[in-house]
Design a protein around this motif. Structure first.
Motif, PDB file in Angstrom:
ATOM      1  N   GLY A 159      43.646 -14.682 -16.758  1.00 47.98           N
ATOM      2  CA  GLY A 159      42.920 -15.784 -16.147  1.00 47.98           C
ATOM      3  C   GLY A 159      42.171 -16.576 -17.190  1.00 47.98           C
ATOM      4  O   GLY A 159      42.398 -16.421 -18.388  1.00 47.98           O
ATOM      5  N   LYS A 160      41.266 -17.426 -16.728  1.00 44.20           N
ATOM      6  CA  LYS A 160      40.452 -18.235 -17.628  1.00 44.20           C
ATOM      7  C   LYS A 160      39.004 -17.755 -17.588  1.00 44.20           C
ATOM      8  O   LYS A 160      38.563 -17.154 -16.615  1.00 44.20           O
ATOM      9  CB  LYS A 160      40.534 -19.710 -17.237  1.00 44.20           C
ATOM     10  CG  LYS A 160      41.865 -20.362 -17.537  1.00 44.20           C
ATOM     11  CD  LYS A 160      41.790 -21.874 -17.367  1.00 44.20           C
ATOM     12  CE  LYS A 160      43.085 -22.543 -17.799  1.00 44.20           C
ATOM     13  NZ  LYS A 160      42.991 -24.023 -17.697  1.00 44.20           N
ATOM     14  N   LYS A 161      38.276 -18.073 -18.658  1.00 44.17           N
ATOM     15  CA  LYS A 161      36.883 -17.644 -18.748  1.00 44.17           C
ATOM     16  C   LYS A 161      35.960 -18.837 -18.558  1.00 44.17           C
ATOM     17  O   LYS A 161      36.086 -19.842 -19.266  1.00 44.17           O
ATOM     18  CB  LYS A 161      36.618 -16.998 -20.107  1.00 44.17           C
ATOM     19  CG  LYS A 161      35.237 -16.374 -20.219  1.00 44.17           C
ATOM     20  CD  LYS A 161      35.068 -15.650 -21.541  1.00 44.17           C
ATOM     21  CE  LYS A 161      33.683 -15.013 -21.627  1.00 44.17           C
ATOM     22  NZ  LYS A 161      33.473 -14.354 -22.938  1.00 44.17           N
ATOM     23  N   PRO A 162      35.043 -18.746 -17.600  1.00 39.78           N
ATOM     24  CA  PRO A 162      34.094 -19.847 -17.409  1.00 39.78           C
ATOM     25  C   PRO A 162      33.193 -20.001 -18.634  1.00 39.78           C
ATOM     26  O   PRO A 162      32.761 -19.010 -19.223  1.00 39.78           O
ATOM     27  CB  PRO A 162      33.270 -19.402 -16.194  1.00 39.78           C
ATOM     28  CG  PRO A 162      34.079 -18.324 -15.536  1.00 39.78           C
ATOM     29  CD  PRO A 162      34.844 -17.663 -16.630  1.00 39.78           C
ATOM     30  N   ARG A 163      32.918 -21.253 -19.000  1.00 36.29           N
ATOM     31  CA  ARG A 163      31.970 -21.491 -20.081  1.00 36.29           C
ATOM     32  C   ARG A 163      30.570 -21.086 -19.646  1.00 36.29           C
ATOM     33  O   ARG A 163      29.786 -20.537 -20.411  1.00 36.29           O
ATOM     34  CB  ARG A 163      31.991 -22.960 -20.495  1.00 36.29           C
ATOM     35  CG  ARG A 163      31.077 -23.285 -21.670  1.00 36.29           C
ATOM     36  CD  ARG A 163      31.117 -24.740 -22.091  1.00 36.29           C
ATOM     37  NE  ARG A 163      32.435 -25.088 -22.593  1.00 36.29           N
ATOM     38  CZ  ARG A 163      33.260 -25.951 -21.999  1.00 36.29           C
ATOM     39  NH1 ARG A 163      32.895 -26.531 -20.863  1.00 36.29           N
ATOM     40  NH2 ARG A 163      34.441 -26.222 -22.507  1.00 36.29           N
ATOM     41  N   GLU A 164      30.270 -21.371 -18.378  1.00 36.21           N
ATOM     42  CA  GLU A 164      28.961 -21.019 -17.834  1.00 36.21           C
ATOM     43  C   GLU A 164      29.083 -20.782 -16.343  1.00 36.21           C
ATOM     44  O   GLU A 164      29.797 -21.511 -15.648  1.00 36.21           O
ATOM     45  CB  GLU A 164      27.947 -22.134 -18.103  1.00 36.21           C
ATOM     46  CG  GLU A 164      26.535 -21.807 -17.686  1.00 36.21           C
ATOM     47  CD  GLU A 164      25.544 -22.919 -17.997  1.00 36.21           C
ATOM     48  OE1 GLU A 164      24.467 -22.951 -17.366  1.00 36.21           O
ATOM     49  OE2 GLU A 164      25.845 -23.779 -18.858  1.00 36.21           O
ATOM     50  N   ILE A 165      28.404 -19.744 -15.850  1.00 38.00           N
ATOM     51  CA  ILE A 165      28.398 -19.438 -14.417  1.00 38.00           C
ATOM     52  C   ILE A 165      27.047 -19.839 -13.833  1.00 38.00           C
ATOM     53  O   ILE A 165      25.993 -19.445 -14.350  1.00 38.00           O
ATOM     54  CB  ILE A 165      28.669 -17.937 -14.164  1.00 38.00           C
ATOM     55  CG1 ILE A 165      30.087 -17.567 -14.608  1.00 38.00           C
ATOM     56  CG2 ILE A 165      28.464 -17.597 -12.686  1.00 38.00           C
ATOM     57  CD1 ILE A 165      30.380 -16.073 -14.545  1.00 38.00           C
ATOM     58  N   VAL A 166      27.090 -20.618 -12.767  1.00 37.78           N
ATOM     59  CA  VAL A 166      25.872 -21.033 -12.074  1.00 37.78           C
ATOM     60  C   VAL A 166      25.633 -20.096 -10.889  1.00 37.78           C
ATOM     61  O   VAL A 166      26.573 -19.723 -10.183  1.00 37.78           O
ATOM     62  CB  VAL A 166      25.982 -22.485 -11.570  1.00 37.78           C
ATOM     63  CG1 VAL A 166      24.715 -22.900 -10.826  1.00 37.78           C
ATOM     64  CG2 VAL A 166      26.243 -23.430 -12.734  1.00 37.78           C
ATOM     65  N   THR A 167      24.387 -19.711 -10.702  1.00 35.20           N
ATOM     66  CA  THR A 167      23.997 -18.839  -9.594  1.00 35.20           C
ATOM     67  C   THR A 167      23.101 -19.604  -8.633  1.00 35.20           C
ATOM     68  O   THR A 167      22.231 -20.373  -9.066  1.00 35.20           O
ATOM     69  CB  THR A 167      23.243 -17.608 -10.130  1.00 35.20           C
ATOM     70  OG1 THR A 167      24.094 -16.891 -11.019  1.00 35.20           O
ATOM     71  CG2 THR A 167      22.840 -16.680  -8.998  1.00 35.20           C
ATOM     72  N   GLY A 168      23.331 -19.402  -7.341  1.00 31.86           N
ATOM     73  CA  GLY A 168      22.483 -20.069  -6.354  1.00 31.86           C
ATOM     74  C   GLY A 168      22.535 -19.355  -5.023  1.00 31.86           C
ATOM     75  O   GLY A 168      23.146 -18.287  -4.890  1.00 31.86           O
ATOM     76  N   SER A 169      21.909 -19.943  -4.022  1.00 29.59           N
ATOM     77  CA  SER A 169      21.932 -19.338  -2.688  1.00 29.59           C
ATOM     78  C   SER A 169      23.232 -19.697  -1.980  1.00 29.59           C
ATOM     79  O   SER A 169      23.890 -20.688  -2.299  1.00 29.59           O
ATOM     80  CB  SER A 169      20.733 -19.812  -1.861  1.00 29.59           C
ATOM     81  OG  SER A 169      20.697 -21.221  -1.802  1.00 29.59           O
ATOM     82  N   ARG A 170      23.614 -18.886  -1.021  1.00 29.53           N
ATOM     83  CA  ARG A 170      24.878 -19.049  -0.315  1.00 29.53           C
ATOM     84  C   ARG A 170      24.820 -20.240   0.646  1.00 29.53           C
ATOM     85  O   ARG A 170      23.754 -20.654   1.081  1.00 29.53           O
ATOM     86  CB  ARG A 170      25.229 -17.756   0.423  1.00 29.53           C
ATOM     87  CG  ARG A 170      25.511 -16.605  -0.528  1.00 29.53           C
ATOM     88  CD  ARG A 170      25.593 -15.266   0.180  1.00 29.53           C
ATOM     89  NE  ARG A 170      24.306 -14.847   0.729  1.00 29.53           N
ATOM     90  CZ  ARG A 170      24.066 -13.640   1.224  1.00 29.53           C
ATOM     91  NH1 ARG A 170      25.025 -12.739   1.257  1.00 29.53           N
ATOM     92  NH2 ARG A 170      22.870 -13.348   1.699  1.00 29.53           N
ATOM     93  N   ILE A 171      26.003 -20.753   0.965  1.00 30.32           N
ATOM     94  CA  ILE A 171      26.128 -21.933   1.812  1.00 30.32           C
ATOM     95  C   ILE A 171      26.504 -21.516   3.232  1.00 30.32           C
ATOM     96  O   ILE A 171      27.318 -20.620   3.431  1.00 30.32           O
ATOM     97  CB  ILE A 171      27.201 -22.888   1.247  1.00 30.32           C
ATOM     98  CG1 ILE A 171      26.765 -23.411  -0.127  1.00 30.32           C
ATOM     99  CG2 ILE A 171      27.462 -24.053   2.194  1.00 30.32           C
ATOM    100  CD1 ILE A 171      27.809 -24.251  -0.827  1.00 30.32           C
ATOM    101  N   GLY A 172      25.895 -22.155   4.213  1.00 35.43           N
ATOM    102  CA  GLY A 172      26.290 -21.930   5.602  1.00 35.43           C
ATOM    103  C   GLY A 172      25.764 -20.657   6.227  1.00 35.43           C
ATOM    104  O   GLY A 172      26.219 -20.269   7.305  1.00 35.43           O
ATOM    105  N   VAL A 173      24.805 -19.986   5.549  1.00 37.94           N
ATOM    106  CA  VAL A 173      24.209 -18.790   6.142  1.00 37.94           C
ATOM    107  C   VAL A 173      22.865 -19.177   6.752  1.00 37.94           C
ATOM    108  O   VAL A 173      22.319 -20.250   6.488  1.00 37.94           O
ATOM    109  CB  VAL A 173      24.014 -17.671   5.083  1.00 37.94           C
ATOM    110  CG1 VAL A 173      25.340 -17.320   4.443  1.00 37.94           C
ATOM    111  CG2 VAL A 173      22.991 -18.071   4.025  1.00 37.94           C
ATOM    112  N   ASN A 174      22.318 -18.305   7.566  1.00 38.90           N
ATOM    113  CA  ASN A 174      21.012 -18.540   8.182  1.00 38.90           C
ATOM    114  C   ASN A 174      19.931 -18.432   7.111  1.00 38.90           C
ATOM    115  O   ASN A 174      19.610 -17.339   6.644  1.00 38.90           O
ATOM    116  CB  ASN A 174      20.779 -17.525   9.302  1.00 38.90           C
ATOM    117  CG  ASN A 174      19.433 -17.732  10.007  1.00 38.90           C
ATOM    118  OD1 ASN A 174      18.662 -18.622   9.651  1.00 38.90           O
ATOM    119  ND2 ASN A 174      19.146 -16.899  10.995  1.00 38.90           N
TER     120      ASN A 174
END
Length: 211
Positions: A159-174
């Motif tokens: 596969g490919k390697k991300p240059r940078e991974i962004v972390t955040g809160s999930r979408i569409g959850v309560n």
């Protein structure tokens, strides 16, 4: 005894597995032998019975969500508002944790994926239901199957390697739930197939991958 493939999906935190799936390739082969697929660019981790956003929260267990309790590397397909979404079951059997595949960069048979979605551009697969439709999956037929042996698989060896991974809160959850704002969403920074990414945030040169 777990296979080497299954071991990839257990033995470490679900958040770590979710990040390690970024850049891995999904391949789906339909009944006519036509392949579609692409690189995973966005995932969300769901941590089972203690996670207020999980289908298994507080021990909720139904026939519909039974696949979540299966072996690591199994498929959990569920329907939401008439659309299908795809989770990878992670952790050992009876530990109902999963990783939602949220965004996919098409790399295999993009023309067919556009036909499946009846559109072109980044909207083909920049969302969990969109990518399932783009792959050509229109039912729960693969629910409970192993990625290792089913027509839907993830290649964990390359596969490919991300240059940078962004972390955040999930979408569409309560968001008012106990874990609604937990940082369990992960994506390849700048990849235009990430759901909801604004144009100015897109890296249109190399899509956020390392050389």
């Amino acid at each position: 005894m777990l296979t080497k493939y299954q071991q990839f999906f257990t033995g470490r935190p679900t958040e770590e597995i979710a990040q390690s799936l970024l850049g891995k390739k999904i391949v789906y082969t339909n009944s006519d032998g036509i392949k579609t697929g692409g690189l995973i660019v966005e995932t969300e981790a769901y941590l089972g019975e203690n996670d207020s956003a999980s289908h298994a929260y507080n021990g909720r267990r139904t026939n519909y969500s039974e696949s979540l309790y299966g072996n690591p590397g199994n498929i959990y397909i569920y329907q939401i508002r008439g659309h299908y979404c795809f989770d990878v079951v992670v952790q050992d059997a009876e530990e109902p944790q999963g990783v939602l595949i949220r965004g996919l960069e098409p790399t295999i048979n993009q023309e067919q994926m556009a036909i499946n979605r009846k559109m072109s551009g980044f909207n083909i697969s920049n969302g969990p239901a969109k990518l399932v439709q783009a792959l050509g999956i229109h039912s729960r037929k693969l629910d409970g199957k192993s990625l290792e042996t089913s027509p839907l698989t993830i290649d964990i060896t390359a596969g490919k390697k991300p240059r940078e991974i962004v972390t955040g809160s999930r979408i569409g959850v309560n968001l008012n739930g106990k874990d609604g704002l937990k940082p369990y969403r992960f994506y390849v920074k700048g990849n235009p197939y990430v759901s909801g990414l604004r144009k100015r945030e897109m890296d249109l040169e190399d899509y956020g991958w390392e050389e």
